[in-house]
Design a protein around this motif. Structure first.
Motif, PDB file in Angstrom:
ATOM      1  N   HIS A 171      23.796   4.001  14.117  1.00  0.00           N
ATOM      2  CA  HIS A 171      23.631   4.989  13.056  1.00  0.00           C
ATOM      3  C   HIS A 171      23.833   4.278  11.720  1.00  0.00           C
ATOM      4  CE1 HIS A 171      24.685   8.205  10.219  1.00  0.00           C
ATOM      5  NE2 HIS A 171      24.022   9.019  11.018  1.00  0.00           N
ATOM      6  N   GLY A 172      22.879   4.474  10.792  1.00  0.00           N
ATOM      7  CA  GLY A 172      23.019   3.836   9.488  1.00  0.00           C
ATOM      8  C   GLY A 172      21.890   4.214   8.556  1.00  0.00           C
ATOM      9  N   ASN A 173      21.945   3.688   7.346  1.00  0.00           N
ATOM     10  CA  ASN A 173      20.928   3.977   6.341  1.00  0.00           C
ATOM     11  C   ASN A 173      19.728   3.049   6.499  1.00  0.00           C
ATOM     12  OD1 ASN A 173      22.431   6.032   5.080  1.00  0.00           O
ATOM     13  ND2 ASN A 173      23.598   4.513   3.917  1.00  0.00           N
ATOM     14  N   VAL A 174      18.537   3.635   6.527  1.00  0.00           N
ATOM     15  CA  VAL A 174      17.304   2.891   6.764  1.00  0.00           C
ATOM     16  C   VAL A 174      16.319   3.179   5.637  1.00  0.00           C
ATOM     17  CG1 VAL A 174      15.358   2.585   8.335  1.00  0.00           C
ATOM     18  CG2 VAL A 174      17.649   3.001   9.258  1.00  0.00           C
ATOM     19  N   THR A 175      15.619   2.147   5.190  1.00  0.00           N
ATOM     20  CA  THR A 175      14.556   2.331   4.216  1.00  0.00           C
ATOM     21  C   THR A 175      13.294   2.771   4.951  1.00  0.00           C
ATOM     22  OG1 THR A 175      15.482   0.613   2.808  1.00  0.00           O
ATOM     23  CG2 THR A 175      13.194   1.251   2.396  1.00  0.00           C
ATOM     24  N   ILE A 176      12.800   3.968   4.607  1.00  0.00           N
ATOM     25  CA  ILE A 176      11.641   4.549   5.278  1.00  0.00           C
ATOM     26  C   ILE A 176      10.495   4.692   4.287  1.00  0.00           C
ATOM     27  CG2 ILE A 176      10.735   6.633   6.393  1.00  0.00           C
ATOM     28  CD1 ILE A 176      13.361   7.098   7.684  1.00  0.00           C
ATOM     29  N   GLY A 177       9.314   4.320   4.729  1.00  0.00           N
ATOM     30  CA  GLY A 177       8.108   4.529   3.935  1.00  0.00           C
ATOM     31  C   GLY A 177       7.047   5.163   4.793  1.00  0.00           C
ATOM     32  N   GLY A 230       0.804  -1.222   0.000  1.00  0.00           N
ATOM     33  CA  GLY A 230       0.000   0.000   0.000  1.00  0.00           C
ATOM     34  C   GLY A 230       0.833   1.267   0.000  1.00  0.00           C
ATOM     35  N   THR A 231       2.157   1.130   0.056  1.00  0.00           N
ATOM     36  CA  THR A 231       3.025   2.302   0.036  1.00  0.00           C
ATOM     37  C   THR A 231       3.600   2.463  -1.361  1.00  0.00           C
ATOM     38  OG1 THR A 231       3.616   1.921   2.333  1.00  0.00           O
ATOM     39  CG2 THR A 231       5.049   3.383   1.073  1.00  0.00           C
ATOM     40  N   THR A 232       3.464   3.618  -1.953  1.00  0.00           N
ATOM     41  CA  THR A 232       3.935   3.824  -3.314  1.00  0.00           C
ATOM     42  C   THR A 232       5.451   3.934  -3.339  1.00  0.00           C
ATOM     43  OG1 THR A 232       3.879   6.240  -3.190  1.00  0.00           O
ATOM     44  CG2 THR A 232       1.837   5.129  -3.794  1.00  0.00           C
ATOM     45  N   VAL A 233       6.022   3.697  -4.515  1.00  0.00           N
ATOM     46  CA  VAL A 233       7.468   3.768  -4.658  1.00  0.00           C
ATOM     47  C   VAL A 233       7.985   5.152  -4.282  1.00  0.00           C
ATOM     48  CG1 VAL A 233       9.353   3.649  -6.329  1.00  0.00           C
ATOM     49  CG2 VAL A 233       7.493   1.973  -6.416  1.00  0.00           C
ATOM     50  N   ARG A 234       7.237   6.179  -4.588  1.00  0.00           N
ATOM     51  CA  ARG A 234       7.690   7.537  -4.295  1.00  0.00           C
ATOM     52  C   ARG A 234       7.768   7.805  -2.804  1.00  0.00           C
ATOM     53  NH1 ARG A 234       3.520  10.861  -7.857  1.00  0.00           N
ATOM     54  NH2 ARG A 234       2.235   9.233  -6.945  1.00  0.00           N
ATOM     55  N   GLN A 235       7.033   7.022  -2.004  1.00  0.00           N
ATOM     56  CA  GLN A 235       7.037   7.243  -0.568  1.00  0.00           C
ATOM     57  C   GLN A 235       8.179   6.523   0.132  1.00  0.00           C
ATOM     58  OE1 GLN A 235       2.897   5.889  -0.104  1.00  0.00           O
ATOM     59  NE2 GLN A 235       2.505   7.808   0.954  1.00  0.00           N
ATOM     60  N   VAL A 236       8.851   5.609  -0.544  1.00  0.00           N
ATOM     61  CA  VAL A 236       9.913   4.811   0.046  1.00  0.00           C
ATOM     62  C   VAL A 236      11.261   5.414  -0.327  1.00  0.00           C
ATOM     63  CG1 VAL A 236      10.979   2.535   0.134  1.00  0.00           C
ATOM     64  CG2 VAL A 236       8.493   2.744  -0.052  1.00  0.00           C
ATOM     65  N   HIS A 237      12.107   5.663   0.681  1.00  0.00           N
ATOM     66  CA  HIS A 237      13.408   6.237   0.385  1.00  0.00           C
ATOM     67  C   HIS A 237      14.417   5.791   1.437  1.00  0.00           C
ATOM     68  CE1 HIS A 237      10.978   8.933   2.838  1.00  0.00           C
ATOM     69  NE2 HIS A 237      12.059   9.515   3.303  1.00  0.00           N
ATOM     70  N   LEU A 238      15.683   5.833   1.059  1.00  0.00           N
ATOM     71  CA  LEU A 238      16.776   5.435   1.937  1.00  0.00           C
ATOM     72  C   LEU A 238      17.314   6.684   2.634  1.00  0.00           C
ATOM     73  CD1 LEU A 238      18.368   2.813   2.611  1.00  0.00           C
ATOM     74  CD2 LEU A 238      20.080   3.577   0.955  1.00  0.00           C
ATOM     75  N   VAL A 239      17.334   6.637   3.974  1.00  0.00           N
ATOM     76  CA  VAL A 239      17.679   7.819   4.758  1.00  0.00           C
ATOM     77  C   VAL A 239      18.686   7.439   5.843  1.00  0.00           C
ATOM     78  CG1 VAL A 239      16.774   9.641   6.255  1.00  0.00           C
ATOM     79  CG2 VAL A 239      15.369   8.758   4.394  1.00  0.00           C
ATOM     80  N   PRO A 240      19.758   8.218   6.021  1.00  0.00           N
ATOM     81  CA  PRO A 240      20.640   7.981   7.168  1.00  0.00           C
ATOM     82  C   PRO A 240      19.931   8.400   8.450  1.00  0.00           C
ATOM     83  CG  PRO A 240      21.343   9.931   5.956  1.00  0.00           C
ATOM     84  CD  PRO A 240      20.244   9.318   5.156  1.00  0.00           C
ATOM     85  N   CYS A 241      19.961   7.540   9.449  1.00  0.00           N
ATOM     86  CA  CYS A 241      19.214   7.792  10.690  1.00  0.00           C
ATOM     87  C   CYS A 241      20.031   7.399  11.919  1.00  0.00           C
ATOM     88  CB  CYS A 241      17.916   6.977  10.715  1.00  0.00           C
ATOM     89  SG  CYS A 241      16.636   7.516   9.582  1.00  0.00           S
ATOM     90  N   TRP A 242      19.728   8.067  13.012  1.00  0.00           N
ATOM     91  CA  TRP A 242      20.113   7.615  14.332  1.00  0.00           C
ATOM     92  C   TRP A 242      19.006   6.683  14.821  1.00  0.00           C
ATOM     93  CZ3 TRP A 242      24.571   8.809  16.957  1.00  0.00           C
ATOM     94  CH2 TRP A 242      25.350   9.856  16.434  1.00  0.00           C
TER      95      TRP A 242
END
Length: 288
Positions: free
Chosen positions: A214-220, A113-125
């Motif tokens: 700390h690292g890169n996380v896929t967020i939707g 139910g999450t579109t491709v545009r809503q999913v992105h790779l983000v560096p996070c704590w």
């Protein structure tokens, strides 16, 4: 009142409906999503926390008179199901939802139910906190005291995380998972948050552990509504870290990546090299 456009809502005895759009707070304060005016209701009494796209958890925030779910007092965060009955003070509330959780039977989250545009790779704590020896604690403390202890800790932790511009992504029964997107100056928000959480650890009400990575996380999803799904190896790495912290008896464990960013301003100590299930080789950790 017309039916809410959200996939979940609260029904009061009188028939009124309150849609749940993101997180939903309940209490006497007019700042709450659902204001309950009875004197035996606390100003910030409880929270319904949206996890992922359609999973809702009920959290008592250390209220004086407690929160009941299906005639049982809430001692720690509990996942809600359609038709569950919530009792706060003298108010009876029914939780209703039209959708199943985006979590599968194995507990793994998906981006259905999450579109491709809503999913992105983000560096996070990334931070996970959990109460030490929760099962023995729940067996020794009287029910009301346990509910106030856990609820008060969750409420204070939530305040600390949000004051320093982080967010709790999930409640875990005896703990929580929080994060900060890594933006300019984020280390100056994470560091003070850890300082306050460490001060709370000293009080041991209750005793709890922290693991920080700390690292890169896929967020939707959308942070503004609380509908944030977080996936990826770095999230799994963090939860494996928590097991190492428990084994070593370390109250605040940092990954090598987190330590490299925090150590210049805060003293840390090497905690050795350890293996993590599913992650090849050894990994260096530090205690704070």
């Amino acid at each position: 009142m017309t039916a809410p456009s959200s996939t979940a809502w609260l029904e009061l005895d009188a028939g009124a409906r309150t849609p749940i759009l993101g997180n939903c707070s309940l209490g006497r304060s007019p700042k709450n999503t659902l204001v309950l005016t009875a004197e035996n209701v606390s100003r910030r009494h409880a929270l319904i926390h949206l996890q992922g796209e359609a999973e809702f958890w009920l959290v008592d925030l250390g209220s004086g008179n407690g929160t009941r779910l299906n005639d049982r007092r809430v001692f720690h965060p509990v996942r809600l199901r359609d038709g569950d009955r919530i009792e706060i003070g003298e108010q009876n509330i029914t939780f209703r939802t039209t959708e199943e959780s985006a979590f599968g039977a194995d507990g793994c989250e998906s981006f259905v139910g999450t579109t491709v545009r809503q999913v992105h790779l983000v560096p996070c704590w990334l931070l996970v906190a959990d109460i030490e020896n929760f099962t023995p604690l729940s067996q020794t403390l009287p029910g009301e005291e346990l509910a106030r202890t856990v609820g008060g800790w969750l409420s204070e932790s939530k305040r600390i995380i949000e004051t320093h511009h982080g967010a709790i992504n999930k409640y875990l029964g005896d703990g929580f998972f929080a994060y900060w997107e890594d933006q300019p100056g984020s280390v100056d928000r994470v560091g003070p948050a850890l300082d306050e959480l460490r001060q709370a650890q000293v009080r041991q009400q209750p005793a709890f552990r922290l693991a920080v990575h700390h690292g890169n996380v896929t967020i939707g999803g959308s942070p503004t509504t609380g509908e944030v799904s977080m996936l990826g190896p770095e999230v799994n790495f963090l939860f494996r870290m928590e097991k190492v912290a428990a084994t070593l008896g370390i109250s605040c464990l940092l990954s090598q990546a987190a330590n490299a960013l925090l150590a210049p301003s805060r003293p840390t100590q090497p905690a050795g090299e350890h293996t993590l299930k599913g992650f090849p080789g050894g990994h260096l950790f530090y205690s704070m």
